[in-house]
Design an enzyme around this catalytic site. Sequence first.
Site, mmCIF file in Angstrom:
data_model
loop_
_atom_site.group_PDB
_atom_site.id
_atom_site.type_symbol
_atom_site.label_atom_id
_atom_site.label_comp_id
_atom_site.label_asym_id
_atom_site.label_seq_id
_atom_site.Cartn_x
_atom_site.Cartn_y
_atom_site.Cartn_z
ATOM 1 N N PHE B 405 -7.931 31.774 -15.440
ATOM 2 C CA PHE B 405 -8.553 30.553 -16.006
ATOM 3 C C PHE B 405 -9.031 30.710 -17.449
ATOM 4 O O PHE B 405 -8.976 31.793 -17.992
ATOM 5 C CB PHE B 405 -9.569 29.916 -15.057
ATOM 6 C CG PHE B 405 -10.796 30.689 -14.649
ATOM 7 C CD1 PHE B 405 -11.209 31.833 -15.296
ATOM 8 C CD2 PHE B 405 -11.564 30.221 -13.574
ATOM 9 C CE1 PHE B 405 -12.359 32.502 -14.894
ATOM 10 C CE2 PHE B 405 -12.714 30.880 -13.176
ATOM 11 C CZ PHE B 405 -13.101 32.013 -13.836
ATOM 12 N N GLU B 406 -9.406 29.622 -18.047
ATOM 13 C CA GLU B 406 -9.732 29.519 -19.485
ATOM 14 C C GLU B 406 -8.528 29.885 -20.351
ATOM 15 O O GLU B 406 -8.666 30.459 -21.422
ATOM 16 C CB GLU B 406 -10.912 30.431 -19.858
ATOM 17 C CG GLU B 406 -12.156 30.213 -19.058
ATOM 18 C CD GLU B 406 -13.084 29.127 -19.591
ATOM 19 O OE1 GLU B 406 -14.036 28.807 -18.890
ATOM 20 O OE2 GLU B 406 -12.848 28.593 -20.687
ATOM 21 N N GLY B 407 -7.346 29.513 -19.888
ATOM 22 C CA GLY B 407 -6.113 29.902 -20.569
ATOM 23 C C GLY B 407 -5.665 31.239 -20.014
ATOM 24 O O GLY B 407 -6.402 32.216 -20.080
#
Lengths: 247, 597
Positions: B405-407
């Site tokens: 997550f978060e890229g």
Amino acid sequence: MKILVPISQVPDTTAKISFINNDTTFNNAGVTFIINPYDEWYALVRALELKEAGKAEKVTVIHVGPTENEPTIRKALAIGADDAVRIDGDGDSSFVAGQIADYAQKNDYSLILLGKETISYNSAATAGLVAGFLDWNFVPYATKLDVNGNTISLEQEMDGGVNQLSSPLPLVVSAAKGMALQRIPNMRGIMAARTKPLQVVTPSTDFPVYTKVESYTPAKGRTACVMISEDNIDELVDLLHTKAKVI
Amino acid sequence: MAATKTKSIKGGEFLIKETAAADIFIPEQWNDEQLMLKKTCEDFLNQEVYPYLDRIDSLEEGLMSSIVEKAGGLGILAMNVPEEYGGLDLDFVTGMLTSEVMGAGHSAAVAIMAHTGIGTLPILYYGNEEQKKKYIPKLASGEWKGSYCLTEPNAGSDANSGKTKATLSADGKHYILNGQKMWITNAGFADVYTVFAKIDDDKKLSAFIVERGYEGLVLNTEEKKMGIKGSSTRQIFFNDCKVPVENLLSERENGFKIALNILNIGRIKLGGAAIGAAKAIIQHSIKYANEREQFGRAISKYGAIRYKLAEQAIKTYASESALYRASQNIDDAVNSLVEGGLEFAEAKLKGIEQFAVECAILKVHGSETLDYVADEGVQIYGGMGYSAEAPMERSYRDARINRIFEGTNEINRLLIVDLILKRAMKGELDLMGPAQAVAQELTSVPDFGGLGNNNLFDYEKEQIKKLKKAILLVAGAAVQKLMQTLTKEEEIVMNIADMAIEVYVAESTLLRVEKVVDTFGEQAAGEKIDIARVYLSEATDNIWKSGKDALNSFVDGDELRMMLMGLKRYTKQEPLNIKEARQRIALKLINENKYDF
């Protein structure tokens, strides 16, 4: 009513305890210090609760010790004490108690609430000595404390029951587990502690240091644990007899 | 709060410029107040989170939202919020310290980080005054919980391809939202959602503030996940969901920019949280290794286990060094932008954007460090590592999401190289000059002159310089040979990103230890000197490998041979007894029975 809460500084419970100078001095290198939990969790938090309930007008923490102990005092301010006093000196229980008594008397405090003992020296001497110097009533090991006008109602745990007491002010109380619950300092309180007053007071010369530490002997560490299978009672009995020599 | 202002270089410039040790922030210099804030977070985890981990993971009704509220009561949610909206207005580096500690809180860490980050920041940084006044104080106190709805079933890494639509109602009073969002953290208990959707046939996303009570917002059931099971993760459906027009956040089609900028902050914060989680795992690993006996001795007496403990600590210390270096850089950039007349939100966003390369580096390095540490934590625990009764099993599962997550880490690696190249093209980062100088150096006679070796880290600093040349050599050649097709050659881009990550972290670690030595003396620095040397040695080997793999894929013949020789020269190392260095590091951990670097 103004409450004075004496706080002591003790090594963190996980600190490695060692001594230097021929075992006469505690080695504080690399040691983290905390407020004595009995002072913090029970005495200070209960004092703050009383203030929040409108039963006390002010809570002051007092500490007898050098400048480098000030972070510990700031923590007490972060938890919520209104102001703090540091008596700029150090000594034995008698010296410390004398300074606290002297300050309380000169500054019009009527309730002194502190932990039953420190977790470092465990001598439980200070509270009684403070009461002695002031010639005030003293209730040790209190687990409950409330204020009704000028009367303080208290409880002490005793063997198999509870002892309920009441006392007029002024009063010295030493707090035991149960009087309050530990409070985590609020972020806002921590920021506010920066600007709260911390007064430094020169110690009174009326209270000499009576005791001198000849030496400390560290406790022997626990020896390795021997595991015995639960169905092997014979081996257990044998070891208790031959090795531990307790039966 | 951190008093010293550092002469920071601009984001990405670490590739071509040297930084003085005195100019970076080191965690060895937290002040008493910062340490007290840290302790409050630790006490919070000990009292309100750790005793309830199983109940949290069973998604017990109301438990997580009460934990978030308790954090709010202590001010933990208000760290980076300005005072006028009920916050504490702490600087970035102090906020990072609390993120780091909270990062050890498993699912609760995810809930709290999502709330304070992606849940609160879009409104704080892009909301108008009315929106900020309405939502921020309640979010900062924990009365309301925040959530962020970007991802869709077919729009993950490619976030701008989302299909959720917004159309203006006939009376012009509402946007009508229709669509589906997925993997929404805090969905189950959030009160306020920042939702990204395209208005009509717009090419770019817009952002909306959606309250839970709005008609047409429907929550799906909780996702069943590998880890962070206590974090509420659901799909959200918008079925003709009516959102008042005044709840459009910022301007139409500004949503994608909001999403990206908020993610920059999220990335570096994730790096910080990962370090906190890693430290907690190391702590357990050391204790277990000291307690567990095999063949009549504690397993911490064995070299194979010591290697693992040392590597856990080295990687974590290194990542932490880079984390706080960048955090202080961001603070300095923000402060100078504010001094230059920018208002708070804009200064924050611009300051962080300047260090977007470093944010992405820290996301990747932090999450991969955590995964390494968790994996070896399980291994040190042996059979017990696989048992749900010991702490490693949960730590291992919970760690894994951080690379996603978060890229994803792959997207972040692409981003690192993409940002560096874009800045070079725009002339903001002078890569071409230094890259040409390196190319020139390849054909000249190598400098065989030895080093004076007067100062402790003379040799290592020289090595860092050479590693930067190695990157310029490979990246310069890749740009020159592959031109526009470079971004499509993802394996090569990954190689270059890995080289940049390694040099940034190795340099940060070295600078930190140098500053520790300068400030507290060589004796006090102790095994930290070993940490810096071991990390640098490993980074050098990794840079050699990444560089070689890259060059072999797009250069050939004599030119390849020449470049490989140059790369070898730049990644040459003096012998280091790495085994003994790791032994010393492990021994410190073992003797103190804790991680205290």
